[in-house]
Enzyme design. Structure first.
Site, PDB file in Angstrom:
ATOM      1  N   GLY A  45      -4.921   3.602  -4.619  1.00  0.00           N
ATOM      2  CA  GLY A  45      -5.459   4.476  -3.572  1.00  0.00           C
ATOM      3  C   GLY A  45      -6.853   4.148  -3.062  1.00  0.00           C
ATOM      4  O   GLY A  45      -7.194   4.488  -1.932  1.00  0.00           O
ATOM      5  N   ASP A 101     -10.196   7.372  -4.905  1.00  0.00           N
ATOM      6  CA  ASP A 101      -9.938   7.936  -3.575  1.00  0.00           C
ATOM      7  C   ASP A 101      -9.964   9.459  -3.613  1.00  0.00           C
ATOM      8  O   ASP A 101     -10.556  10.099  -2.745  1.00  0.00           O
ATOM      9  CB  ASP A 101      -8.608   7.414  -2.996  1.00  0.00           C
ATOM     10  CG  ASP A 101      -7.444   7.597  -3.943  1.00  0.00           C
ATOM     11  OD1 ASP A 101      -7.667   7.621  -5.166  1.00  0.00           O
ATOM     12  OD2 ASP A 101      -6.304   7.718  -3.482  1.00  0.00           O
ATOM     13  N   ASP A 104      -7.943  15.147  -8.091  1.00  0.00           N
ATOM     14  CA  ASP A 104      -7.054  16.297  -7.916  1.00  0.00           C
ATOM     15  C   ASP A 104      -7.101  17.080  -9.243  1.00  0.00           C
ATOM     16  O   ASP A 104      -8.025  17.862  -9.471  1.00  0.00           O
ATOM     17  CB  ASP A 104      -5.668  15.725  -7.588  1.00  0.00           C
ATOM     18  CG  ASP A 104      -4.684  16.743  -7.084  1.00  0.00           C
ATOM     19  OD1 ASP A 104      -4.621  17.829  -7.666  1.00  0.00           O
ATOM     20  OD2 ASP A 104      -3.946  16.465  -6.130  1.00  0.00           O
ATOM     21  N   ARG A 166      -0.644   4.695   3.772  1.00  0.00           N
ATOM     22  CA  ARG A 166      -1.930   4.238   3.218  1.00  0.00           C
ATOM     23  C   ARG A 166      -2.778   3.574   4.298  1.00  0.00           C
ATOM     24  O   ARG A 166      -3.995   3.512   4.187  1.00  0.00           O
ATOM     25  CB  ARG A 166      -1.705   3.231   2.084  1.00  0.00           C
ATOM     26  CG  ARG A 166      -1.096   3.816   0.813  1.00  0.00           C
ATOM     27  CD  ARG A 166      -1.225   2.807  -0.318  1.00  0.00           C
ATOM     28  NE  ARG A 166      -0.347   3.084  -1.442  1.00  0.00           N
ATOM     29  CZ  ARG A 166      -0.666   3.842  -2.488  1.00  0.00           C
ATOM     30  NH1 ARG A 166      -1.844   4.418  -2.550  1.00  0.00           N
ATOM     31  NH2 ARG A 166       0.190   4.004  -3.484  1.00  0.00           N
TER      32      ARG A 166
END
Ligand code: PRP
Length: 177
Positions: A45, A101, A104, A166
């Site tokens: 990511g 990136d 979470d 992406r």
């Protein structure tokens, strides 16, 4: 299989570029005395973010990558972070910046920083472009954060939905149709 969806722009490419320029200035000040900063991108990511970030960093840098995965193609974390590819270089006694990136639940960044700390870097800091604090299940907090975002499913600028999107130049919100 993916459900049908559309993508609404959430953070423009221009806003991302401006934020990265500001963050790079802070990073440069923090690591002002370094001979060479090892910038570690967490694949997959972070590949777009690290590319833009290092080009704004006015420091000697070495770029390395580590691949960690806990989601696979799923939208839910497995909570088990697997190291699929380790660093090429040694980080003992060195200045290190881990580039993520998105944070979470925090399982990925937490697992990776714990692993890298066992290698005794001189200094280890972290940066995440995006932070979703409402989803956190660990105590981890990146040293620098680009943008705090609500609990939306985002794609683009390196982030995927089942390996798609992406390559979008902006951060978009997925809306299922
Ligand atoms: C995604 C993302 C972060 C991580 C964040 O990686 O790139 O690394 O999840 O989630 P967490 O804070 O809940 O751990 P993923 O495992 O999907 O791999 P990818 O980077 O290859 O897409």
């Amino acid at each position: 299989m993916t459900k049908p969806y559309v993508i609404d722009e959430m953070i423009s490419a221009k806003s991302i570029a401006a934020r990265i320029e500001a963050l790079a200035g802070e990073i440069k000040d923090t690591f002002a005395d370094t001979d060479k900063l090892v910038v570690v991108g967490l694949l997959r990511g972070s590949f777009v973010f690290i590319a833009d970030l290092v080009r704004e960093l006015d420091l000697n840098v070495e770029v390395d990558f580590l691949e960690a995965s806990s989601y696979g193609d799923s939208m839910e974390t497995s909570r088990e972070v697997r190291i699929l590819k380790d660093l090429r270089g040694e980080i003992g006694g060195r200045d290190v910046l881990v580039v993520e990136d998105i944070v979470d639940t925090g399982f990925t960044l937490s697992h990776v920083t714990q692993l890298l700390e066992t290698r005794k870097p001189k200094r280890l800091e972290t940066i995440a472009l995006l932070d979703k604090p409402s989803r956190r299940e660990t105590n981890i907090r990146a040293t620098w954060t680009g943008f705090e975002i609500p609990d939306e499913f985002v794609v683009g600028y390196g982030i995927d939905y089942a390996q798609r999107n992406r390559n979008l130049p902006f951060i978009g919100k997925v809306r299922f149709t």
